[in-house]
Design a protein around this motif. Structure first.
Motif, PDB file in Angstrom:
ATOM      1  N   SER A  12       0.846  -1.198   0.000  1.00 55.70           N
ATOM      2  CA  SER A  12       0.000   0.000   0.000  1.00 55.70           C
ATOM      3  C   SER A  12       0.881   1.247   0.000  1.00 55.70           C
ATOM      4  N   ALA A  13       0.276   2.370  -0.380  1.00 61.87           N
ATOM      5  CA  ALA A  13       1.012   3.639  -0.447  1.00 61.87           C
ATOM      6  C   ALA A  13       1.075   4.337   0.910  1.00 61.87           C
ATOM      7  N   ASP A  14       0.665   3.675   1.988  1.00 61.09           N
ATOM      8  CA  ASP A  14       0.687   4.282   3.323  1.00 61.09           C
ATOM      9  C   ASP A  14       2.075   4.771   3.724  1.00 61.09           C
ATOM     10  N   PHE A  15       3.111   4.156   3.177  1.00 60.59           N
ATOM     11  CA  PHE A  15       4.483   4.538   3.531  1.00 60.59           C
ATOM     12  C   PHE A  15       4.769   6.010   3.203  1.00 60.59           C
ATOM     13  N   LYS A  16       4.070   6.557   2.205  1.00 61.06           N
ATOM     14  CA  LYS A  16       4.335   7.940   1.788  1.00 61.06           C
ATOM     15  C   LYS A  16       4.053   8.930   2.913  1.00 61.06           C
ATOM     16  N   LYS A  17       3.070   8.615   3.758  1.00 62.68           N
ATOM     17  CA  LYS A  17       2.743   9.497   4.890  1.00 62.68           C
ATOM     18  C   LYS A  17       3.849   9.474   5.943  1.00 62.68           C
ATOM     19  N   ALA A  19       7.155   8.953   5.196  1.00 64.71           N
ATOM     20  CA  ALA A  19       8.458   9.292   4.608  1.00 64.71           C
ATOM     21  C   ALA A  19       8.961  10.635   5.132  1.00 64.71           C
ATOM     22  N   PHE A  20      10.250  10.670   5.492  1.00 63.92           N
ATOM     23  CA  PHE A  20      10.861  11.927   5.921  1.00 63.92           C
ATOM     24  C   PHE A  20      11.658  12.577   4.786  1.00 63.92           C
ATOM     25  N   LYS A  21      11.804  11.861   3.657  1.00 67.79           N
ATOM     26  CA  LYS A  21      12.515  12.413   2.509  1.00 67.79           C
ATOM     27  C   LYS A  21      12.158  11.591   1.273  1.00 67.79           C
ATOM     28  N   ASN A  22      12.162  12.245   0.110  1.00 65.31           N
ATOM     29  CA  ASN A  22      12.057  11.507  -1.151  1.00 65.31           C
ATOM     30  C   ASN A  22      12.910  12.207  -2.192  1.00 65.31           C
ATOM     31  N   ILE A  23      13.420  11.420  -3.141  1.00 67.86           N
ATOM     32  CA  ILE A  23      14.318  11.954  -4.160  1.00 67.86           C
ATOM     33  C   ILE A  23      14.149  11.166  -5.456  1.00 67.86           C
ATOM     34  N   TYR A  91      11.739   6.854  -1.398  1.00 65.59           N
ATOM     35  CA  TYR A  91      11.214   7.414  -0.163  1.00 65.59           C
ATOM     36  C   TYR A  91      11.985   6.807   1.005  1.00 65.59           C
ATOM     37  N   LEU A  92      12.338   7.624   1.980  1.00 65.95           N
ATOM     38  CA  LEU A  92      13.031   7.140   3.173  1.00 65.95           C
ATOM     39  C   LEU A  92      12.072   7.165   4.348  1.00 65.95           C
ATOM     40  N   VAL A  93      11.952   6.012   5.031  1.00 68.02           N
ATOM     41  CA  VAL A  93      11.029   5.859   6.155  1.00 68.02           C
ATOM     42  C   VAL A  93      11.781   5.246   7.330  1.00 68.02           C
ATOM     43  N   LYS A  94      11.750   5.927   8.467  1.00 70.11           N
ATOM     44  CA  LYS A  94      12.410   5.430   9.682  1.00 70.11           C
ATOM     45  C   LYS A  94      11.632   4.238  10.238  1.00 70.11           C
ATOM     46  N   ALA A  95      12.380   3.231  10.674  1.00 68.90           N
ATOM     47  CA  ALA A  95      11.773   2.023  11.268  1.00 68.90           C
ATOM     48  C   ALA A  95      12.663   1.604  12.434  1.00 68.90           C
ATOM     49  N   GLY A  96      12.380   2.143  13.612  1.00 70.87           N
ATOM     50  CA  GLY A  96      13.221   1.854  14.773  1.00 70.87           C
ATOM     51  C   GLY A  96      14.624   2.381  14.542  1.00 70.87           C
ATOM     52  N   ASP A  97      15.622   1.506  14.645  1.00 68.70           N
ATOM     53  CA  ASP A  97      17.017   1.904  14.438  1.00 68.70           C
ATOM     54  C   ASP A  97      17.426   1.878  12.972  1.00 68.70           C
ATOM     55  N   PHE A  98      16.516   1.522  12.088  1.00 76.31           N
ATOM     56  CA  PHE A  98      16.834   1.358  10.669  1.00 76.31           C
ATOM     57  C   PHE A  98      16.010   2.313   9.817  1.00 76.31           C
ATOM     58  N   VAL A  99      16.357   2.374   8.540  1.00 77.51           N
ATOM     59  CA  VAL A  99      15.619   3.189   7.578  1.00 77.51           C
ATOM     60  C   VAL A  99      15.268   2.313   6.379  1.00 77.51           C
ATOM     61  N   PHE A 100      13.995   2.308   6.018  1.00 80.00           N
ATOM     62  CA  PHE A 100      13.573   1.645   4.790  1.00 80.00           C
ATOM     63  C   PHE A 100      13.780   2.609   3.632  1.00 80.00           C
ATOM     64  N   GLU A 101      14.300   2.089   2.517  1.00 80.36           N
ATOM     65  CA  GLU A 101      14.361   2.813   1.257  1.00 80.36           C
ATOM     66  C   GLU A 101      13.296   2.179   0.369  1.00 80.36           C
ATOM     67  N   THR A 125      16.939  -7.816  13.721  1.00 86.05           N
ATOM     68  CA  THR A 125      15.481  -7.858  13.608  1.00 86.05           C
ATOM     69  C   THR A 125      14.947  -6.428  13.584  1.00 86.05           C
ATOM     70  N   PHE A 126      13.737  -6.264  13.067  1.00 87.64           N
ATOM     71  CA  PHE A 126      13.114  -4.946  12.969  1.00 87.64           C
ATOM     72  C   PHE A 126      11.607  -5.134  12.936  1.00 87.64           C
ATOM     73  N   LYS A 127      10.891  -4.085  13.312  1.00 90.94           N
ATOM     74  CA  LYS A 127       9.425  -4.107  13.293  1.00 90.94           C
ATOM     75  C   LYS A 127       8.963  -3.893  11.855  1.00 90.94           C
ATOM     76  N   LYS A 128       8.092  -4.775  11.382  1.00 95.62           N
ATOM     77  CA  LYS A 128       7.610  -4.692  10.012  1.00 95.62           C
ATOM     78  C   LYS A 128       6.366  -3.801   9.942  1.00 95.62           C
ATOM     79  N   PRO A 129       6.448  -2.721   9.160  1.00 95.13           N
ATOM     80  CA  PRO A 129       5.281  -1.841   8.994  1.00 95.13           C
ATOM     81  C   PRO A 129       4.140  -2.559   8.272  1.00 95.13           C
ATOM     82  N   ASN A 130       2.920  -2.038   8.427  1.00 96.56           N
ATOM     83  CA  ASN A 130       1.746  -2.693   7.832  1.00 96.56           C
ATOM     84  C   ASN A 130       1.737  -2.630   6.304  1.00 96.56           C
ATOM     85  N   TRP A 131       2.502  -1.734   5.710  1.00 97.91           N
ATOM     86  CA  TRP A 131       2.548  -1.623   4.248  1.00 97.91           C
ATOM     87  C   TRP A 131       3.569  -2.565   3.607  1.00 97.91           C
ATOM     88  N   LEU A 132       4.298  -3.299   4.446  1.00 97.77           N
ATOM     89  CA  LEU A 132       5.322  -4.220   3.948  1.00 97.77           C
ATOM     90  C   LEU A 132       4.685  -5.557   3.595  1.00 97.77           C
TER      91      LEU A 132
END
Length: 155
Positions: A12-17, A19-23, A91-101, A125-132
């Motif tokens: 889903s496109a929920d990740f866009k909300k 995102a702290f950056k896009n390029i 799009y860059l999305v923070k996920a705990g100590d990691f960042v999803f690209e 390990t990392f928490k999986k967002p609902n859009w994954l």
């Protein structure tokens, strides 16, 4: 340098909300041999030449070397790239100590959205967002070098 990453489809496109950056990214490949892929990339006003080695058996890690190059030289080098230039928004999305690209592809790969997370070690390990969605780590057809040859629209 060793790169360790996992790759997933995005459902889903929920990740866009989140995102702290896009390029915008434009990339081409000077060589798509699986033993040594040579990628050319322009991100915004910067350009990079990247060499990637063959993936490990589980697809989680591989050698990666990257160097920033002059953007005008990069534009000239695009003339030497193999057919199949890739354009996408990252799009860059923070996920705990990691960042999803998260890459949303255009052109012949329109409709494909893939998320990657770089890890410090294979057992992180990392928490999986609902859009994954489904994990596609190690599935060669999702490598950008392969998407340039066999785009998503042909699947």
């Amino acid at each position: 340098m060793q790169e360790i990453e996992r790759k997933y489809l995005v459902v889903s496109a929920d990740f866009k909300k989140e995102a702290f950056k896009n390029i915008h990214i434009k990339q081409g490949f000077l060589n798509t041999d699986p033993e040594r892929t040579v990628r050319l990339r322009i991100t915004g006003d910067k350009a990079f030449l990247t060499i990637k080695g063959k993936s490990s058996k589980n697809g989680l890690s591989r050698f990666e070397w990257e160097k920033e190059i002059d953007i005008n030289e990069a534009k000239a080098l695009f003339e030497l790239c193999e057919p199949g230039i890739i354009e996408k928004t990252r799009y860059l999305v923070k996920a705990g100590d990691f960042v999803f690209e998260i890459d949303e592809f255009y052109g012949e790969n329109k409709g494909l959205i893939v998320a990657e997370i770089e890890l410090n070690k294979e057992t992180d390990t990392f928490k999986k967002p609902n859009w994954l969605g489904q994990e596609v780590t190690g599935q060669v057809k999702y490598y950008n070098s392969q998407l340039s040859k066999n785009p998503f629209k042909n699947w």
